[in-house]
Each structure stands twice: as C-alpha cells, then as structure tokens.
Design a protein around this motif. Sequence first.
Motif, PDB file in Angstrom:
ATOM      1  N   HIS A 226     -46.404 -17.215  -9.381  1.00 35.21           N
ATOM      2  CA  HIS A 226     -45.398 -17.384 -10.427  1.00 35.21           C
ATOM      3  C   HIS A 226     -45.270 -18.869 -10.726  1.00 35.21           C
ATOM      4  N   VAL A 233     -37.763 -18.081 -16.117  1.00 36.85           N
ATOM      5  CA  VAL A 233     -38.210 -16.763 -16.579  1.00 36.85           C
ATOM      6  C   VAL A 233     -37.104 -16.084 -17.369  1.00 36.85           C
ATOM      7  N   ASN A 234     -35.891 -16.144 -16.846  1.00 33.26           N
ATOM      8  CA  ASN A 234     -34.763 -15.506 -17.534  1.00 33.26           C
ATOM      9  C   ASN A 234     -34.441 -16.196 -18.846  1.00 33.26           C
ATOM     10  N   ALA A 271     -43.300 -14.222 -18.302  1.00 34.00           N
ATOM     11  CA  ALA A 271     -42.054 -13.526 -17.961  1.00 34.00           C
ATOM     12  C   ALA A 271     -42.248 -12.006 -18.005  1.00 34.00           C
ATOM     13  N   GLU A 275     -41.878  -9.394 -14.807  1.00 35.46           N
ATOM     14  CA  GLU A 275     -41.010  -8.217 -14.842  1.00 35.46           C
ATOM     15  C   GLU A 275     -41.787  -6.942 -14.516  1.00 35.46           C
TER      16      GLU A 275
END
Length: 320
Positions: A226, A233-234, A271, A275
């Motif tokens: 990541h 990411v959010n 992102a 998820e």
Amino acid sequence: MSRLQVVSGKGGTGKTTVAAALALALATEGKRTLLVEVEGRQGIAQLFETEALPYEERKIAVAPGGGEVHALAIDAERALLDYLQMFYKLGSAGRALKKLGAIDFATTIAPGVRDVLLTGKACEAVRRRDKQGRFAYDYVVMDAPPTGRITRFLNVNDEVAGLAKIGPIYNQAQAVMRVLKSPGTAVHLVTLLEEMPVQETADGAGELRAAELPVGKVIVNMVRPHVLDEEAVNGVAGDRRKEVTKALAAAGVSAPTKLVGPLLEQAAEHAQRVELEREQRAVLAKLGLPTYELPLIGEGMDLAGLYRLAGELRNLGEAR
C-alpha cells in the motif's frame, strides 16, 4: 509440523512457486525436503533453473544452513510400471504393455488409478526410512493440481471404490488415505486477493473439510504494498485537486496542474484496489484458517526471488 505438505491453488496464483519456496524454507538448517511434481509441467525445473526433472529423485538446491531440496517429477505411466513390477512381477511384460499403449490406456481410462499412483509415490517417500531407521526426508512437499480438482485428486478412496473392492489397487488406496488423512499431512491453499481465487479457495476448503482431508493454511501470494496511508486512501474520494496542486508547487514541481489529474486517477485506482483487497481478506477470515501473506516480488520469479520468498516463509514461522 506436518511431514507431507500439499500445495494447491487456482491457476495463476503461483502455487508452484509457493510450493518450491516452501520446500526451500523447510529444508533450512540441515533438513532434507523432497519436492514432488504431479502434473508433468516441469514447473519446478524452470523455477530452479535446471534441466527437466527425470522420473527419479534428484538434488536441485541447497537451503540456508546446509539443508537439501530434492525433486521428483512423477510420471503416471512409469509409476504404473513400478506398481506392476512390485505387485505382479511383470518386468519385461510390463514394458511390452507400454509399447502396446496399454499403460497409457489404463491411466487415462481410470483416472482414479492414476491418482492413486501419483499420490502413492509421494506417500511412499513420506514413509520411507534409511538403514538406521531415520526418515529419508524430513518433509515432502507436493505441488498438487489446482483447487478445483484437489479434493478429487486426494480422495482416492472414492475414486477407486468403483474399480476395486479388494486386491492391490484397493490396498494401495487405503494406505495412501491413511497418510493423507493423518495429522502428518496438511493441504495449503494458495490464493490472490481477488474475487475468483478467493472464492475458489473458500470452495476448496469446504470440499476438503467435507472429505475429512486436513486443511492447512491459506497463503495469499503476490500481495502488493500500500503506497498510501489510510487517511490518504479515504481522502481520495473528495475533491483534492487544489490541495494536491499546492503541495506539488510547494515541493518545487514545475507545471503542477498537468500532473494533478493523472496523480488523482492513480490514487483513486489504488484506493479502489485497497478496498477490494479488504473485502477479500474479510472473506478469507471467515474460513477460520491461519493465513500468511507473501509479497509480490518483481515482475517475474527467478532463483534469487525464490530464495527470498523462502525467507519470507521462514520469517512467518512456516519452517519452525
């Protein structure tokens, strides 16, 4: 730790690579491991950068600490000739049957017999001892067929039941099943953090359990890092164009406005992947099995990468 470790997985998940790395990891500190191939693809030889494996056990690598990895490519026809010699003393008659095509016919028309021969050779290596009574190999690792066929491949009793109720074939199947269903065996399932491989892993685990075959670990292969933290990411979902432009300009990047669009697109793709991977991890967690994650190593797998992957497995505790 289980002395027979079977490695399966959906095609494309790298199950052969994981099986080879596992054999190396288990051979650490002076142990002897036999790596068995049953599909005739010579994938093991390619990974270890050696010539095609013959129908005989051959040392192909030295593990850290002086351990040895031996390999065997099991050929069903040769295994059947061995079987005919062992139980029926056919000798040259068996070789004559091969020339006539009878051996190939037998292993094709009766897949249950073929699987008994393939699994039986690996199980014999597990049980074999030297003159001092010590096991010939500390561990046997089998690069097995894909998850969709693994239960049928290992559950040789059911496959042979319709062919023989008594006699050498039946007895051989019984002996094989005693090894495969024992605490000394573990069937590991290799997957990726993608929907189809994860679903096939879940189905495979369920089928193995229903057949009372010992499910070992789930090994998630080729896990990508990541590159963004959770906050970043959010934040991708919002309109961050102005903030990113200012940050690029502050960092001294020329023409930052041209880079903002592509950067945000890549961030959004990252992102989305994060998820999706989170969802697949949740599915795997429901299986209630120990799960290991192995990193993606480069674009391909060479011998150096294989040793690195073996090191990852040792660090995860698989070789302890």
